[in-house]
Scaffold this motif. Structure first.
Motif, PDB file in Angstrom:
ATOM      1  N   VAL A  37       0.799  -1.363   0.010  1.00  0.00           N
ATOM      2  CA  VAL A  37      -0.266  -0.097   0.005  1.00  0.00           C
ATOM      3  C   VAL A  37       0.908   1.263   0.130  1.00  0.00           C
ATOM      4  O   VAL A  37       1.683   1.483   0.911  1.00  0.00           O
ATOM      5  N   PHE A  38       0.647   2.205  -0.832  1.00  0.00           N
ATOM      6  CA  PHE A  38       1.188   3.385  -1.035  1.00  0.00           C
ATOM      7  C   PHE A  38       0.213   4.394  -1.020  1.00  0.00           C
ATOM      8  O   PHE A  38      -0.969   4.481  -1.048  1.00  0.00           O
ATOM      9  N   THR A  50      -4.680  10.008  -1.652  1.00  0.00           N
ATOM     10  CA  THR A  50      -4.855   8.851  -2.334  1.00  0.00           C
ATOM     11  C   THR A  50      -4.322   7.819  -1.840  1.00  0.00           C
ATOM     12  O   THR A  50      -2.998   7.819  -1.579  1.00  0.00           O
ATOM     13  N   VAL A  51      -4.628   6.585  -1.808  1.00  0.00           N
ATOM     14  CA  VAL A  51      -4.072   5.224  -1.325  1.00  0.00           C
ATOM     15  C   VAL A  51      -4.156   4.487  -2.531  1.00  0.00           C
ATOM     16  O   VAL A  51      -5.046   4.074  -3.321  1.00  0.00           O
ATOM     17  N   LYS A  52      -3.002   3.767  -3.171  1.00  0.00           N
ATOM     18  CA  LYS A  52      -2.741   2.822  -4.058  1.00  0.00           C
ATOM     19  C   LYS A  52      -2.471   1.364  -3.659  1.00  0.00           C
ATOM     20  O   LYS A  52      -1.355   1.278  -2.809  1.00  0.00           O
ATOM     21  N   LYS A  53      -3.012   0.489  -4.182  1.00  0.00           N
ATOM     22  CA  LYS A  53      -2.247  -0.859  -3.958  1.00  0.00           C
ATOM     23  C   LYS A  53      -1.968  -1.617  -5.328  1.00  0.00           C
ATOM     24  O   LYS A  53      -2.999  -1.942  -5.917  1.00  0.00           O
ATOM     25  N   PRO A  54      -0.755  -1.800  -5.639  1.00  0.00           N
ATOM     26  CA  PRO A  54      -0.517  -2.496  -6.958  1.00  0.00           C
ATOM     27  C   PRO A  54      -1.025  -3.820  -6.922  1.00  0.00           C
ATOM     28  O   PRO A  54      -0.895  -4.380  -5.993  1.00  0.00           O
ATOM     29  N   LEU A  55      -1.508  -4.412  -8.089  1.00  0.00           N
ATOM     30  CA  LEU A  55      -2.295  -5.699  -8.118  1.00  0.00           C
ATOM     31  C   LEU A  55      -1.518  -6.559  -9.052  1.00  0.00           C
ATOM     32  O   LEU A  55      -0.503  -7.001  -8.747  1.00  0.00           O
TER      33      LEU A  55
END
Length: 184
Positions: free
Chosen positions: A57-58, A71-76
């Motif tokens: 999580v970034f 913003t929160v992003k989680k690469p899949l």
């Protein structure tokens, strides 16, 4: 995660910015006036550059025109196919303190000038990123179940059809800026 969406993007280093803008205009993509974005990237505890980003999580704080966005992003599938959640916030400094209190650490500050267009469901960003150069991102939001790599292949085919000099990169802006600053 019912209703979760992922943002799928492809990113390119642009060889000739004027040629790109002309090619986009020829397709009907009217770019917005430029806006300045000030992004602070954050990494979750235990992650560092050089490690895989998938499943990590970034967070990001962005300021544009006096407004702030968290913003929160989680690469899949890869770094450019992410579950994404974002919301406006009133106080950037308080949000920064909240993020660091949760043990996320600031990584890189990204300053860029961005022009955008929407064309047939595609979100196009033409960015001039301090320390890293000119880039184009093409994004589409899809369900969390849709395969990111397949959507990226479609986006790549569209980008290549523009007929301009583009160099695809799988790096995110924080990695590109960090790398550029390391060589200065």
């Amino acid at each position: 995660m019912t209703g979760a969406a992922q943002e799928i993007e492809v990113k390119y280093r642009v060889g000739d910015l004027d040629a790109l803008v002309s090619a986009l205009a020829a397709r009907g993509a009217a770019l917005s006036p430029p806006v300045r974005q000030d992004d602070q990237a954050y990494a979750q505890p235990g992650w560092d550059y050089g490690q895989p980003k998938i499943g990590i999580v970034f967070a990001r704080l962005r300021t544009q025109d006096g407004r702030h966005l968290f913003t929160v992003k989680k690469p899949l599938a890869n770094e450019q196919a992410c579950l994404e959640h974002e919301t406006p916030i009133a106080d950037r400094e308080q949000m920064h303190e909240a993020i660091t209190t949760m043990a996320f650490r600031p990584t890189v500050r990204i300053m860029k000038t961005r022009r955008t267009a929407v064309l047939g469901g595609l979100h196009i960003c033409v960015d001039e990123v301090e320390h890293a150069g000119a880039f184009m991102e093409i994004e589409r939001t899809v369900s969390a179940q849709e395969p990111g790599a397949a959507v990226q292949a479609e986006l790549d085919a569209w980008a290549r059809s523009l007929g301009v000099e583009l160099e695809r990169t799988s790096d995110t802006y924080d990695s590109l800026v960090r790398s550029a600053l390391a060589t200065v």
